[in-house]
Enzyme design. Structure first.
Site, PDB file in Angstrom:
ATOM      1  N   TYR A   1      -4.672   8.608  -6.085  1.00 25.90           N
ATOM      2  CA  TYR A   1      -3.742   7.636  -5.751  1.00 25.90           C
ATOM      3  C   TYR A   1      -4.138   7.319  -4.302  1.00 25.90           C
ATOM      4  O   TYR A   1      -4.118   6.003  -3.944  1.00 25.90           O
ATOM      5  CB  TYR A   1      -2.379   8.140  -5.704  1.00 25.90           C
ATOM      6  CG  TYR A   1      -1.179   7.343  -5.310  1.00 25.90           C
ATOM      7  CD1 TYR A   1      -0.757   6.427  -6.036  1.00 25.90           C
ATOM      8  CD2 TYR A   1      -0.799   7.552  -3.898  1.00 25.90           C
ATOM      9  CE1 TYR A   1       0.113   5.378  -5.528  1.00 25.90           C
ATOM     10  CE2 TYR A   1       0.226   6.633  -3.367  1.00 25.90           C
ATOM     11  CZ  TYR A   1       0.517   5.713  -4.221  1.00 25.90           C
ATOM     12  OH  TYR A   1       1.738   4.667  -3.968  1.00 25.90           O
TER      13      TYR A   1
ATOM     14  N   LYS B   1      -5.390   3.332  -3.196  1.00 29.33           N
ATOM     15  CA  LYS B   1      -4.933   2.524  -1.837  1.00 29.33           C
ATOM     16  C   LYS B   1      -5.854   2.494  -0.767  1.00 29.33           C
ATOM     17  O   LYS B   1      -5.584   1.434   0.081  1.00 29.33           O
ATOM     18  CB  LYS B   1      -3.495   3.279  -1.295  1.00 29.33           C
ATOM     19  CG  LYS B   1      -2.481   3.388  -2.403  1.00 29.33           C
ATOM     20  CD  LYS B   1      -1.933   2.114  -2.730  1.00 29.33           C
ATOM     21  CE  LYS B   1      -0.695   2.007  -3.613  1.00 29.33           C
ATOM     22  NZ  LYS B   1      -0.357   0.694  -3.942  1.00 29.33           N
TER      23      LYS B   1
ATOM     24  N   SER C   1       0.853  -1.104   0.046  1.00 25.38           N
ATOM     25  CA  SER C   1      -0.105   0.024   0.051  1.00 25.38           C
ATOM     26  C   SER C   1       0.855   1.158   0.154  1.00 25.38           C
ATOM     27  O   SER C   1       1.965   1.389  -0.572  1.00 25.38           O
ATOM     28  CB  SER C   1      -1.223  -0.045   1.430  1.00 25.38           C
ATOM     29  OG  SER C   1      -1.828   0.941   1.085  1.00 25.38           O
TER      30      SER C   1
END
Length: 281
Positions: free
Chosen positions: A151, A155, A137
């Site tokens: 982004y 994650k 992650s």
């Protein structure tokens, strides 16, 4: 009795953290299937370890290809022991600036790619009665940060799926660890893609650039690989592992601030719930 070499399956193995994980596993005497869109950067490692490293071309966004390549990996070495979902990309830009195509592309690699790999490897790990899946992650999953919102979203999605996957896989003796690295000298940032910039965000962008220039901490990928080797050697690995002092401190700071906010609004939160009989149809 000496333990037999482990078999690793590493996505995004040709560069950055993926390459560091591959090198560390080989140095430990293990066998590795390294998968990446472009595996030519692994040519030197394949030449040095022809019997212990197989490089397979893979686009993790292609679900059918993922299942095929995982099958090839098992055929080559007979089993899988450690799976590292490392492939990832970074799209930078303010949330408002993202096109639909850019937003979907961010999710396709970081979330769906890891999902397809998780689905493909579990039947093999289940059949073997165990294994360890590492979901790589990011500090970006600790919170949303200006200019990396999509982004972070990818994650966050990865971690939500992985927590459920861990609970499901545990029934078959399969362990899952979410690994949250801080900054490392990889090409994640240099190969990142940027949205078209809206000038209204220029002042914020300048502020962010100054903050990153003053506070950025980046380390050698080798240090992350050393931590991962300790992780996979553990009989009781954690469900989460932070990599780096900076990300460690950020994680605790964000957690404290969230708890303080929840506590400040406790009365309102509790007042929003009261058991009542089911409504009549």
């Amino acid at each position: 009795m000496e333990a037999s070499p482990r078999v690793w399956f590493v996505t995004g193995a040709s560069r950055g953290l993926g390459r560091a994980f591959t090198e560390a596993a080989l140095a430990a005497g293990d066998r590795v299937v390294g998968a990446a869109r472009d595996v030519t950067p692994l040519d030197d490692l394949v030449a040095a370890h022809p019997d212990r490293l197989v490089a397979l071309t893979l686009d993790v966004t292609d679900r059918a290809a993922v299942f095929d390549v995982v099958g090839q990996a098992v055929d080559r070495f007979g089993r899988l022991d450690v799976v590292v979902n490392n492939a990832g990309v970074l799209f930078s830009g303010m949330v408002e600036e993202f096109t639909e195509a850019e937003a979907r592309a961010q999710m396709e690699v970081n979330f769906f790619g890891a999902l397809w790999v998780s689905q493909a490897v579990l039947p093999h790990l289940r059949a073997a009665g165990g294994g360890h899946v590492l979901q790589i992650s990011s500090i970006g999953a600790l919170g949303g940060f200006a200019s990396t919102g999509l982004y972070s979203a990818s994650k966050f999605a990865l971690e939500g799926m992985s927590e459920a996957f861990a609970a499901e896989a545990a029934a078959f003796g399969v362990k899952v660890t979410i690994v949250q690295p801080g900054g490392y000298w990889t090409d994640l940032y240099t190969s990142s893609r940027a949205t078209s910039q809206n000038p209204v965000y220029d002042p914020l962008r300048a502020e962010l650039e100054k903050m990153w220039a003053e506070g950025s901490v980046d380390s050698e990928p080798r240090l992350a690989a050393e931590a991962v080797m300790k992780l996979v050697a553990s009989d009781e690995p954690p469900s989460r592992l932070l990599l780096g002092s900076m990300v460690y401190d950020v994680a605790f700071d964000i957690s404290r601030r969230r708890m303080e906010t929840w506590a400040a609004w406790e009365e309102t939160s509790r007042a929003a719930e009261k058991a009542v009989p089911a409504p009549q149809a």
